[in-house]
Design a protein around this motif. Structure first.
Motif, PDB file in Angstrom:
ATOM      1  N   GLN A  23      11.083  13.445  67.527  1.00  0.00           N
ATOM      2  CA  GLN A  23      10.147  13.476  68.646  1.00  0.00           C
ATOM      3  C   GLN A  23      10.853  13.737  69.978  1.00  0.00           C
ATOM      4  O   GLN A  23      12.000  13.340  70.183  1.00  0.00           O
ATOM      5  CB  GLN A  23       9.389  12.144  68.749  1.00  0.00           C
ATOM      6  CG  GLN A  23       8.722  11.711  67.456  1.00  0.00           C
ATOM      7  CD  GLN A  23       7.872  12.796  66.834  1.00  0.00           C
ATOM      8  OE1 GLN A  23       6.978  13.347  67.484  1.00  0.00           O
ATOM      9  NE2 GLN A  23       8.149  13.103  65.563  1.00  0.00           N
ATOM     10  N   ALA A  24      10.124  14.400  70.871  1.00  0.00           N
ATOM     11  CA  ALA A  24      10.620  14.580  72.233  1.00  0.00           C
ATOM     12  C   ALA A  24      10.588  13.248  72.965  1.00  0.00           C
ATOM     13  O   ALA A  24       9.910  12.298  72.542  1.00  0.00           O
ATOM     14  CB  ALA A  24       9.763  15.613  72.965  1.00  0.00           C
ATOM     15  N   ALA A  25      11.305  13.184  74.088  1.00  0.00           N
ATOM     16  CA  ALA A  25      11.362  11.947  74.857  1.00  0.00           C
ATOM     17  C   ALA A  25       9.977  11.565  75.367  1.00  0.00           C
ATOM     18  O   ALA A  25       9.261  12.381  75.949  1.00  0.00           O
ATOM     19  CB  ALA A  25      12.330  12.092  76.017  1.00  0.00           C
ATOM     20  N   SER A  26       9.595  10.315  75.148  1.00  0.00           N
ATOM     21  CA  SER A  26       8.284   9.824  75.582  1.00  0.00           C
ATOM     22  C   SER A  26       8.282   9.440  77.053  1.00  0.00           C
ATOM     23  O   SER A  26       7.324   9.667  77.770  1.00  0.00           O
ATOM     24  CB  SER A  26       7.869   8.619  74.733  1.00  0.00           C
ATOM     25  OG  SER A  26       6.852   7.878  75.343  1.00  0.00           O
ATOM     26  N   GLY A  27       9.376   8.813  77.512  1.00  0.00           N
ATOM     27  CA  GLY A  27       9.444   8.345  78.886  1.00  0.00           C
ATOM     28  C   GLY A  27       8.835   6.969  79.099  1.00  0.00           C
ATOM     29  O   GLY A  27       9.026   6.366  80.160  1.00  0.00           O
ATOM     30  N   ARG A  28       8.107   6.443  78.113  1.00  0.00           N
ATOM     31  CA  ARG A  28       7.535   5.103  78.239  1.00  0.00           C
ATOM     32  C   ARG A  28       8.638   4.061  78.054  1.00  0.00           C
ATOM     33  O   ARG A  28       9.510   4.208  77.209  1.00  0.00           O
ATOM     34  CB  ARG A  28       6.452   4.884  77.182  1.00  0.00           C
ATOM     35  CG  ARG A  28       5.344   5.938  77.186  1.00  0.00           C
ATOM     36  CD  ARG A  28       4.382   5.749  78.340  1.00  0.00           C
ATOM     37  NE  ARG A  28       3.342   6.759  78.332  1.00  0.00           N
ATOM     38  CZ  ARG A  28       2.186   6.662  77.680  1.00  0.00           C
ATOM     39  NH1 ARG A  28       1.938   5.578  76.950  1.00  0.00           N
ATOM     40  NH2 ARG A  28       1.298   7.633  77.735  1.00  0.00           N
ATOM     41  N   ARG A  29       8.550   3.003  78.858  1.00  0.00           N
ATOM     42  CA  ARG A  29       9.518   1.920  78.768  1.00  0.00           C
ATOM     43  C   ARG A  29       8.795   0.580  78.810  1.00  0.00           C
ATOM     44  O   ARG A  29       7.673   0.486  79.317  1.00  0.00           O
ATOM     45  CB  ARG A  29      10.555   1.999  79.900  1.00  0.00           C
ATOM     46  CG  ARG A  29      11.492   3.201  79.791  1.00  0.00           C
ATOM     47  CD  ARG A  29      12.362   3.110  78.556  1.00  0.00           C
ATOM     48  NE  ARG A  29      13.292   4.210  78.393  1.00  0.00           N
ATOM     49  CZ  ARG A  29      13.088   5.281  77.627  1.00  0.00           C
ATOM     50  NH1 ARG A  29      11.925   5.415  76.974  1.00  0.00           N
ATOM     51  NH2 ARG A  29      14.001   6.224  77.501  1.00  0.00           N
ATOM     52  N   LEU A  30       9.411  -0.441  78.269  1.00  0.00           N
ATOM     53  CA  LEU A  30       8.832  -1.779  78.328  1.00  0.00           C
ATOM     54  C   LEU A  30       8.618  -2.175  79.781  1.00  0.00           C
ATOM     55  O   LEU A  30       9.463  -1.898  80.640  1.00  0.00           O
ATOM     56  CB  LEU A  30       9.742  -2.775  77.624  1.00  0.00           C
ATOM     57  CG  LEU A  30       9.836  -2.599  76.106  1.00  0.00           C
ATOM     58  CD1 LEU A  30      11.070  -3.296  75.555  1.00  0.00           C
ATOM     59  CD2 LEU A  30       8.574  -3.123  75.422  1.00  0.00           C
ATOM     60  N   PRO A  31       7.497  -2.819  80.094  1.00  0.00           N
ATOM     61  CA  PRO A  31       7.123  -3.000  81.510  1.00  0.00           C
ATOM     62  C   PRO A  31       8.065  -3.861  82.334  1.00  0.00           C
ATOM     63  O   PRO A  31       8.123  -3.694  83.557  1.00  0.00           O
ATOM     64  CB  PRO A  31       5.731  -3.634  81.432  1.00  0.00           C
ATOM     65  CG  PRO A  31       5.588  -4.131  80.040  1.00  0.00           C
ATOM     66  CD  PRO A  31       6.437  -3.257  79.183  1.00  0.00           C
ATOM     67  N   LEU A  32       8.817  -4.786  81.725  1.00  0.00           N
ATOM     68  CA  LEU A  32       9.729  -5.632  82.502  1.00  0.00           C
ATOM     69  C   LEU A  32      11.123  -5.039  82.622  1.00  0.00           C
ATOM     70  O   LEU A  32      12.013  -5.670  83.210  1.00  0.00           O
ATOM     71  CB  LEU A  32       9.817  -7.026  81.889  1.00  0.00           C
ATOM     72  CG  LEU A  32       8.504  -7.807  81.725  1.00  0.00           C
ATOM     73  CD1 LEU A  32       8.790  -9.234  81.302  1.00  0.00           C
ATOM     74  CD2 LEU A  32       7.675  -7.775  82.988  1.00  0.00           C
ATOM     75  N   THR A  33      11.335  -3.841  82.112  1.00  0.00           N
ATOM     76  CA  THR A  33      12.635  -3.192  82.180  1.00  0.00           C
ATOM     77  C   THR A  33      13.065  -3.016  83.632  1.00  0.00           C
ATOM     78  O   THR A  33      12.251  -2.676  84.492  1.00  0.00           O
ATOM     79  CB  THR A  33      12.573  -1.815  81.495  1.00  0.00           C
ATOM     80  OG1 THR A  33      12.118  -1.985  80.153  1.00  0.00           O
ATOM     81  CG2 THR A  33      13.928  -1.143  81.489  1.00  0.00           C
ATOM     82  N   SER A  34      14.342  -3.238  83.903  1.00  0.00           N
ATOM     83  CA  SER A  34      14.861  -3.048  85.259  1.00  0.00           C
ATOM     84  C   SER A  34      14.573  -1.627  85.729  1.00  0.00           C
ATOM     85  O   SER A  34      14.771  -0.653  84.989  1.00  0.00           O
ATOM     86  CB  SER A  34      16.376  -3.310  85.289  1.00  0.00           C
ATOM     87  OG  SER A  34      16.655  -4.641  84.919  1.00  0.00           O
ATOM     88  N   GLY A  35      14.098  -1.521  86.954  1.00  0.00           N
ATOM     89  CA  GLY A  35      13.786  -0.217  87.525  1.00  0.00           C
ATOM     90  C   GLY A  35      12.357   0.224  87.317  1.00  0.00           C
ATOM     91  O   GLY A  35      11.896   1.181  87.963  1.00  0.00           O
ATOM     92  N   GLN A  36      11.619  -0.455  86.432  1.00  0.00           N
ATOM     93  CA  GLN A  36      10.206  -0.131  86.245  1.00  0.00           C
ATOM     94  C   GLN A  36       9.375  -0.723  87.387  1.00  0.00           C
ATOM     95  O   GLN A  36       9.814  -1.636  88.086  1.00  0.00           O
ATOM     96  CB  GLN A  36       9.716  -0.684  84.907  1.00  0.00           C
ATOM     97  CG  GLN A  36      10.273   0.042  83.693  1.00  0.00           C
ATOM     98  CD  GLN A  36       9.797   1.481  83.607  1.00  0.00           C
ATOM     99  OE1 GLN A  36       8.608   1.752  83.461  1.00  0.00           O
ATOM    100  NE2 GLN A  36      10.731   2.407  83.711  1.00  0.00           N
ATOM    101  N   ALA A  96       0.185  -6.027  74.328  1.00  0.00           N
ATOM    102  CA  ALA A  96       0.280  -7.373  74.885  1.00  0.00           C
ATOM    103  C   ALA A  96       1.685  -7.937  74.719  1.00  0.00           C
ATOM    104  O   ALA A  96       2.265  -8.508  75.650  1.00  0.00           O
ATOM    105  CB  ALA A  96      -0.741  -8.294  74.221  1.00  0.00           C
ATOM    106  N   ARG A  97       2.270  -7.773  73.533  1.00  0.00           N
ATOM    107  CA  ARG A  97       3.603  -8.321  73.297  1.00  0.00           C
ATOM    108  C   ARG A  97       4.662  -7.635  74.157  1.00  0.00           C
ATOM    109  O   ARG A  97       5.696  -8.228  74.469  1.00  0.00           O
ATOM    110  CB  ARG A  97       3.984  -8.176  71.818  1.00  0.00           C
ATOM    111  CG  ARG A  97       3.072  -8.862  70.821  1.00  0.00           C
ATOM    112  CD  ARG A  97       2.907 -10.329  71.028  1.00  0.00           C
ATOM    113  NE  ARG A  97       4.144 -11.082  70.922  1.00  0.00           N
ATOM    114  CZ  ARG A  97       4.199 -12.416  70.907  1.00  0.00           C
ATOM    115  NH1 ARG A  97       3.082 -13.128  71.000  1.00  0.00           N
ATOM    116  NH2 ARG A  97       5.342 -13.044  70.817  1.00  0.00           N
ATOM    117  N   ALA A  98       4.405  -6.392  74.566  1.00  0.00           N
ATOM    118  CA  ALA A  98       5.391  -5.656  75.361  1.00  0.00           C
ATOM    119  C   ALA A  98       5.696  -6.354  76.678  1.00  0.00           C
ATOM    120  O   ALA A  98       6.794  -6.190  77.234  1.00  0.00           O
ATOM    121  CB  ALA A  98       4.889  -4.234  75.622  1.00  0.00           C
ATOM    122  N   SER A  99       4.757  -7.129  77.210  1.00  0.00           N
ATOM    123  CA  SER A  99       4.997  -7.835  78.471  1.00  0.00           C
ATOM    124  C   SER A  99       5.883  -9.057  78.301  1.00  0.00           C
ATOM    125  O   SER A  99       6.208  -9.724  79.288  1.00  0.00           O
ATOM    126  CB  SER A  99       3.659  -8.265  79.092  1.00  0.00           C
ATOM    127  OG  SER A  99       2.946  -7.153  79.574  1.00  0.00           O
TER     128      SER A  99
END
Length: 807
Positions: free
Chosen positions: A609-622, A506-509
């Motif tokens: 860890q290997a790259a997850s690829g997950r990014r915060l949802p408001l990140t530019s380009g998402q 929830a906080r990620a948004s």
């Protein structure tokens, strides 16, 4: 469905308003239709404003005052007492207000006239440069009366200051509504912008609270008046732009880890060699470090001896005066702690302490250490059970230490401890897994908020009143709660672990693309629409906020899932992790040092860890993103490079206020606004009349300011929504339900937002005139009006439509 007044009278129909005001736009352009319920009879108790909006054309400002432009200032009768003209953002002129000599809490002033609408409610907007840094505040006065409240009111002042550039390279616009009592039947009003120094909200005296103004304010570029809550800058107004590829931070680097080790190691060495008893926060750090291999406390027998001597000392204080252990001054907000940290230290070293417990308690003949510590921990637990806190972060801290006290008691006197399931219930209440029932009483839980109140919403946000920014960042406390349940080195309570992941999602948004203080790429926490926040901009934040009680990497180090890992890796890619450590370490104190203990381990795990690829949802380009929370009344929207934060349920503490708070970010500029909206609610038949407060919008108005200061909102009567049966409430009290609507409808810019916050009944959304089928950005479904010209919203649901303005 019809809206209601305080006595349940239906509001006039939308058709009535549309017919009355259809041609009020400048140049004949149709504008937002606003219904004004005036006092036609003595039975109508209050003036309320309900906003009804159709597809509209862009509305020209009523008036524009350009600072530093002689003709414009003269036309508005501008007069200043302590100001100067500067060349500011994009080479444009601005006027800033200056401190007085000698310095006092207030500074220069700027007086002027401004056109208003005689019928439609009027807004005032200030144009400010996002690259300016100033701790000073700007307030608007009309007819000598203050608009808004200085601290945490539902109507904010014009500018609360910024400790760092809020949106460098761009302007931002701050919009506030004027009371219709000041504009009805008039074409202009006398205005004044006043300045003052910064506020420290925790000050117990006026001098601590209100600081002197010692530097100029930020520059004021333009002042506008207008009738549309969403201010649209004139097309010829020059704007900046958010850089498409901001630079990445490159310093500091990995050397910060060695500084962390040195700081923590030095603290632990000092505690191990201390000749005096330690306080419980120091004990807790030592006990945690016992199992951390890289620290000097690892398996050091002095940890045990220090723990024994120091807990003995707490028992002495307990015997002398129990208030000294129920509210230990070595802790901050001591009444929330009891001796929870000391008890948890005993839990962590239970095996090593076993041989000490049967020894005689020094100074207490006939009593073993086991019995002495048992009465200490039991008193702490029972004190906290009967003095629980309501606000989410406070509830978590209090119940964490309640549980810790019981865990220590289980080590020394298992028969006196609550069964684990019973003790765990307090933690489950604190993190919102089951209803929070308040303090224990002889007749059972107090239930001050009823039997169904959850400390977290269904979506995972804290549920105090509405959305909370900084104080809503409780991930660090949930981590500590989870750690307290890690008995025998396990993973902790799985339900709490799941709630931690839900809250983190929830906080990620609420992290948006921005710059850090040096102009580098960063994500920041949204605080503009926070009920308990007065920060702009919010701090640089990714998965979780670096604070006194946890590092920015703690969430990933504890959850160890793909999402929290991805957010941590995004922070590393932006070069912001080591900067967060550096910022933490600028603050001294054991509290911060303790939060750094786990950093090396968490860092090592992330690096492996290997790259997850997950990014915060408001990140530019998402991809485009929508988040809604029907418990807190909040909406987050990402559409391309545009981000919109809205609190529909906005600081309505004692009564329904028909106001929303908006933070709108575009690549060219940002908007901050308090705007009117349609609100439906179940009436109680009671009203609340705004007092003559100019400072806080709550808590009896806070500190009183010197001089003859008065609020422009004094006497406004607002309806009180029905409070659940059985809940103690008096008009004027802060209450979760008194100002809460069941349905909100807001049109802001290109967007129509409708939210049904009710839990039982559907609500009808009247379809905007001229709008055909439209895509709901929340569900992705195509919506069409039914035969009655609307759509039904199910309970706890939200619709967001694009209602594009006509050229």
């Amino acid at each position: 469905m019809t809206g209601f007044t305080a006595r349940g009278h239906p509001l006039p129909s939308r058709h009535t308003f549309d017919k009355a005001f259809a041609t009020r736009g400048r140049g004949g352009t149709p504008v937002t239709s606003i219904g004004i319920l005036v006092k036609p009879t003595a039975s109508c108790l209050f003036l309320c404003l309900i906003l009804f909006t159709a597809v509209i054309g862009a509305v020209e400002p009523l008036d524009v005052l350009t600072m530093g432009e002689g003709a414009s200032e003269a036309a508005h009768d501008a007069m200043t007492g302590g100001s100067e003209i500067i060349t500011g953002g994009l080479g444009q002129a601005a006027r800033r207000l200056l401190p007085l000599v000698p310095n006092t809490w207030e500074g220069g002033r700027l007086a002027f006239t401004l056109r208003v609408d005689a019928v439609l409610p009027t807004y005032v907007t200030l144009r400010l440069w996002g690259g300016d840094v100033s701790h000073n505040r700007l307030l608007l006065y009309v007819d000598g009366k203050q608009i808004g409240y200085r601290h945490l009111g539902d109507i904010d002042i014009l500018d609360t200051g910024s400790a760092e550039p809020a949106c460098p390279g761009r302007f931002f616009y701050v919009t506030t509504p004027l009371p219709t009592t000041l504009t009805r039947g008039r074409t202009s009003v006398a205005c004044e912008i006043r300045s003052s120094g910064r506020i420290w909200g925790y000050g117990t005296t006026f001098e601590q609270y209100q600081k002197p103004m010692t530097q100029p304010t930020r520059g004021i570029y333009r002042v506008y008046s207008h009738t549309d809550g969403c201010f649209v800058p004139p097309a010829d107004e020059r704007q900046g732009h958010l850089p498409a590829a901001p630079p990445l931070r490159t310093t500091p680097g990995v050397e910060m880890l060695e500084q962390v080790r040195q700081r923590v190691g030095k603290e632990l060495t000092g505690l191990l060699t201390a000749k005096r008893p330690l306080n419980q926060m120091q004990l807790h750090l030592l006990a945690r470090a016992w199992s951390v291999a890289w620290t000097p406390a690892h398996r050091d027998p002095r940890v045990v001896s220090q723990l024994v001597a120091s807990v003995d000392g707490y028992h002495v204080r307990f015997r002398e005066d129990r208030t000294r252990t129920r509210a230990d001054p070595s802790t901050w907000n001591p009444e929330w702690y009891g001796v929870g940290p000391a008890a948890d230290a005993v839990r962590l070293l239970a095996s090593e302490l076993a041989s000490h417990l049967e020894q005689p308690m020094p100074g207490v003949p006939g009593m073993t250490r086991r019995a002495a510590w048992a009465e200490l921990f039991q008193d702490s637990r029972d004190w906290l059970r009967t003095h629980r806190r309501q606000y989410t972060n406070q509830a978590m801290i209090c119940d964490l230490n309640l549980y810790r006290s019981n865990s220590g008691l289980r080590v020394v006197a298992p028969a006196q401890a609550l069964p684990e399931a019973q003790a765990l219930r307090y933690l489950h209440e604190a993190v919102g897994l089951v209803p929070w029932l308040g303090s224990d009483t002889p007749s059972g839980p107090a239930k001050p908020l009823g039997e169904r109140f959850l400390q977290l919403t269904a979506k995972g946000l804290t549920r105090e009143l509405g959305y909370v920014g900084y104080y809503g960042e409780v991930l660090d406390w949930i981590i500590q709660i989870l750690d307290a349940t890690r008995h025998a080195g396990g993973d902790g309570d799985p339900a709490i672990r799941g709630q931690l992941a839900r809250a983190a999602a929830a906080r990620a948004s609420f992290r948006y693309p921005a710059h850090d203080a040096d102009g580098n790429r960063a994500m920041r926490i949204e605080a503009v629409i926070g009920w308990r926040d007065d920060h702009f901009p919010g701090s640089v934040t990714y998965g979780m906020r670096a604070a006194r009680d946890a590092s920015a990497i703690a969430l990933a180090g504890v959850l160890r899932d793909a999402t929290s890992l991805g957010h941590a890796q995004q922070m590393f890619a932006d070069g912001q992790f080591f900067a967060s450590l550096q910022a933490q370490m600028t603050e001294g104190g054991l509290r911060v040092t303790s939060s750094l203990l786990d950093v090396p381990e968490h860092f090592a795990w992330v690096q492996q860890q290997a790259a997850s690829g997950r990014r915060l949802p408001l990140t530019s380009g998402q991809p485009d993103h929508v988040f809604t929370d029907e418990d807190d009344g909040v909406v987050v929207l990402k559409r391309g490079d545009e981000v919109l934060f809205v609190s529909l349920y906005w600081r309505a503490r004692p009564a329904v206020n028909f106001l929303a708070r908006v933070h709108h970010l575009t690549p060219a500029f940002e908007r901050i606004a308090v705007v009117r909206q349609e609100t439906r609610f179940t009436p109680s038949g009671q009203v609340w009349k705004r007092p003559d407060w100019v400072n806080m919008g709550f808590a009896n108005g806070g500190h009183r300011y010197p001089g003859d200061l008065h609020s422009a909102h004094t006497g406004e009567e607002l309806p009180i929504a029905k409070v659940p049966d059985g809940m103690a409430f008096k008009p004027g009290q802060e209450n979760l339900y008194a100002g809460r609507g069941t349905f909100y409808r807001l049109v802001y810019g290109d967007y129509l937002i409708a939210m049904n916050m009710g839990e039982v009944e559907p609500q009808r959304l009247d379809w905007p005139a001229g709008l055909g089928a439209a895509t709901d950005l929340v569900s992705g479904r195509t919506l069409r009006p039914d035969a009655q010209g609307g759509v039904m919203l199910a309970p706890h649901s939200t619709v967001v439509l694009v209602v594009a303005r006509k050229p």
